[in-house]
Design a protein around this motif. Structure first.
Motif, PDB file in Angstrom:
ATOM      1  N   LEU A  65       0.854  -1.190   0.000  1.00  0.00           N
ATOM      2  CA  LEU A  65       0.000   0.000   0.000  1.00  0.00           C
ATOM      3  C   LEU A  65       0.889   1.238   0.000  1.00  0.00           C
ATOM      4  O   LEU A  65       1.667   1.463   0.919  1.00  0.00           O
ATOM      5  CB  LEU A  65      -0.914   0.011   1.226  1.00  0.00           C
ATOM      6  CG  LEU A  65      -1.831  -1.204   1.396  1.00  0.00           C
ATOM      7  CD1 LEU A  65      -2.813  -0.977   2.546  1.00  0.00           C
ATOM      8  CD2 LEU A  65      -2.576  -1.534   0.104  1.00  0.00           C
TER       9      LEU A  65
ATOM     10  N   GLY B  40       0.402  -3.670  11.395  1.00  0.00           N
ATOM     11  CA  GLY B  40      -0.113  -3.259  10.099  1.00  0.00           C
ATOM     12  C   GLY B  40       0.094  -4.317   9.038  1.00  0.00           C
ATOM     13  O   GLY B  40      -0.764  -4.525   8.188  1.00  0.00           O
TER      14      GLY B  40
ATOM     15  N   ASP C 132       5.510   2.666   3.415  1.00  0.00           N
ATOM     16  CA  ASP C 132       6.240   3.618   4.265  1.00  0.00           C
ATOM     17  C   ASP C 132       6.839   2.931   5.490  1.00  0.00           C
ATOM     18  O   ASP C 132       7.140   3.567   6.488  1.00  0.00           O
ATOM     19  CB  ASP C 132       5.317   4.757   4.709  1.00  0.00           C
ATOM     20  CG  ASP C 132       4.190   4.281   5.616  1.00  0.00           C
ATOM     21  OD1 ASP C 132       4.058   3.059   5.833  1.00  0.00           O
ATOM     22  OD2 ASP C 132       3.437   5.142   6.107  1.00  0.00           O
TER      23      ASP C 132
ATOM     24  N   GLU D 156      -9.361  -0.207  16.267  1.00  0.00           N
ATOM     25  CA  GLU D 156      -8.633   1.036  15.999  1.00  0.00           C
ATOM     26  C   GLU D 156      -8.795   1.989  17.181  1.00  0.00           C
ATOM     27  O   GLU D 156      -9.833   1.987  17.856  1.00  0.00           O
ATOM     28  CB  GLU D 156      -9.155   1.681  14.706  1.00  0.00           C
ATOM     29  CG  GLU D 156      -8.824   0.889  13.453  1.00  0.00           C
ATOM     30  CD  GLU D 156      -7.335   0.572  13.335  1.00  0.00           C
ATOM     31  OE1 GLU D 156      -6.533   1.517  13.282  1.00  0.00           O
ATOM     32  OE2 GLU D 156      -6.972  -0.615  13.310  1.00  0.00           O
TER      33      GLU D 156
ATOM     34  N   LYS E  89     -14.306   6.282  11.416  1.00  0.00           N
ATOM     35  CA  LYS E  89     -13.819   7.004  10.241  1.00  0.00           C
ATOM     36  C   LYS E  89     -14.602   6.692   8.955  1.00  0.00           C
ATOM     37  O   LYS E  89     -14.252   7.208   7.888  1.00  0.00           O
ATOM     38  CB  LYS E  89     -12.333   6.653  10.016  1.00  0.00           C
ATOM     39  CG  LYS E  89     -11.402   7.327  11.035  1.00  0.00           C
ATOM     40  CD  LYS E  89     -10.011   6.696  11.041  1.00  0.00           C
ATOM     41  CE  LYS E  89      -9.024   7.430  10.169  1.00  0.00           C
ATOM     42  NZ  LYS E  89      -7.672   6.799  10.273  1.00  0.00           N
TER      43      LYS E  89
END
Ligand code: UD1
Ligand code: MG
Length: 453
Positions: free
Chosen positions: A15, A179, A112, A162, A201
């Motif tokens: 991702l 993750g 990342d 979360e 969210k």
């Protein structure tokens, strides 16, 4: 049926859609570099080293720059665009077409998160070969704020909550979601399609794949990992943390392979720097990408190397710079304040001090005196200089390319060489000295009188 990860096919989806606004950068986050390589290329390399047989990268819309880097780093990777940011599960499903090809294992990695080791990814895959449908990378967070918490019922993981959706009790849990995840490749689409977006969210959370699997009676496992490996990059400070960790690993590997580093904490390496045995590296040396150093070479203090090959027993620096295409053959030397670019320096040739050699071929045993400069650029184009074996170039000579100095030729000090010099010839290309007896004293008297009016 069980099988080791190496015999199973594996698709890794990376991702890489995040812009990384906290980087305050015109460059997307995953194109920032650590140890001479982009963050997304680190993730792809780890996925490849973990035995992935397929790679897919999910990027944001209009990110040709990221797509180009993915094609460069992993030409076989398939690239998908997540047109709207609707959560991590939604991002994974942007690669639906690749997942539908039917791999044994599906690995999900982040573009990342460059510190995750291939061994860790292999461990994450392993339980899939023993009947698990989902494997989550868990770690004990020193400070779990912001991470999804692993909710267990006795020994079994039942959900990931979360931060924004967690109760106070759940927030007190330290065991967090790194993750990275492995999912049974044959069931992945069915499981991911069942994830909803009813949460704080309104996003499709990949983490909800745990609850979906548990509801179907499938086995879910947690694989522990050190917190350092799941360190993501969200800002420049975290980029520096990641760089420091990569440097620590690269130095340790170099020393384990037989390199002496006088002050390892001052030496900066690239992901692809390679060393032979008994190399010595003095303090404050920087290796950009693409450097190879052969046995017994010595890199003296304050040198900078990039895209260069350093042969056996070569001596570099102190204060030397090897730029891309510099090729130092065995026993050659580039001493203090020497710069070499796109040039081969033959065996035992010496550039002892204050020299620039660019776009050139220097033969074996040639000796270039201090201040020798190859004038390779005329303001429009680059030209080559060829210096034969055993040639001697006197100090402060300018070799105006294109030009050839033959084998064994001798160029007098202070020459500006604009024409080829044949083998074994002596070339002196400077004004002849004029000496006028007594005229020095006369000149001084005249200047003194002028000054005193
Ligand atoms: C995620 C996990 C959390 C975990 C944490 C570890 C979810 C829902 N949560 O949270 O449990 O502890 O990572 O760092 O998965 N991305 C997309 N498209 C999207 C959303 C995200 O490509 O629509 C990418 C991001 O660019 C990033 C990655 O997915 O690379 C994770 O997204 P991020 O928003 O950082 O998730 P976290 O809130 O950190
Ligand atoms: Mg994150």
């Amino acid at each position: 049926m069980t099988a080791s990860p190496s015999s199973r096919s594996c698709l890794t989806v990376v991702l890489a859609a995040g812009e990384g606004t906290r980087m305050r950068s015109d460059t997307p986050k995953v194109l920032h570099r650590a140890a001479g390589r982009t963050l997304v290329a680190h993730a792809l390399a780890a996925a490849e080293a973990a035995g992935s047989t397929g790679l897919a990268v999910v990027i944001g819309p209009d990110r040709e720059d990221v797509a180009d880097e993915v094609r460069r780093a992993a030409p076989a990777a398939r690239i998908y665009v997540q047109t709207e940011r609707r959560g991590t599960a939604h991002a994974v499903l942007a690669a639906r077409e690749a997942i539908a090809d039917g791999f044994d294992d599906l690995l999900i990695a982040y573009g990342d998160t460059p510190l995750v080791r291939p061994e860790t990814l292999r461990r994450l895959r392993a339980p899939l070969g023993h009947g698990a449908a989902v494997v989550v990378l868990g770690f004990d967070a020193a400070n779990p704020t912001g991470y999804g918490r692993l909710i267990s019922d006795g020994p079994s993981l039942v959900a990931i909550r979360e931060e924004k959706d967690a109760s106070d009790e759940e927030r007190a849990i330290k065991l967090s979601n790194g993750g990275l995840m492995a999912i049974d490749g044959r069931r992945a689409i069915e499981l991911l399609d069942r994830i909803g977006n009813r949460n704080a969210k309104n996003e499709f959370y990949l983490t909800d794949v745990v609850e979906v699997a548990v509801l179907s009676g499938l086995a879910v496992a947690v694989e522990p990992a050190p917190e350092a490996e799941v360190q993501g990059v969200n800002d420049r400070a975290q980029l520096a943390t990641v760089e420091a960790e990569l440097q620590r690993r690269l130095r340790a590997a170099a020393m384990a392979g037989g390199v002496t580093m006088v002050a390892p904490e001052t030496v900066f390496l690239s992901h692809d720097t390679t060393f032979g045995r008994d190399v010595v590296i003095e303090p404050n040396v920087v290796f950009g990408p693409g450097v190879t150093v052969a046995d017994r070479a010595v890199i003296h203090a304050f040198s900078h190397l990039e895209g260069a090959s350093v042969g056996e027993g070569v001596s570099i620096g102190p204060f030397a710079r090897l730029r891309p295409g510099a090729r130092m053959e065995a026993g050659s030397k580039a001493g203090n304040f020497v710069e070499v670019k796109n040039a081969t320096i033959g065996e035992d040739a010496k550039l002892n001090h204050l020299t620039y050699v660019g776009d050139a071929e220097v033969g074996p045993r040639a000796n270039l005196g201090a201040g020798t400069i190859t004038c390779n650029y005329d303001g429009f184009a680059k030209h080559r200089t060829t210096i034969g074996a055993d040639a001697f170039i006197g100090v402060n000579s300018a070799l105006v390319a294109p030009v050839t100095v033959g084998e064994g030729a001798y160029v007098g000090t202070g020459s500006v060489v604009t024409e080829d010099v044949p083998s074994d010839a002596l070339a002196i290309a400077r004004a002849r000295q004029v000496t006028l007896p007594g005229r020095g004293a006369k000149l001084k008297a005249m200047l003194k009188a002028n000054k005193e009016g």
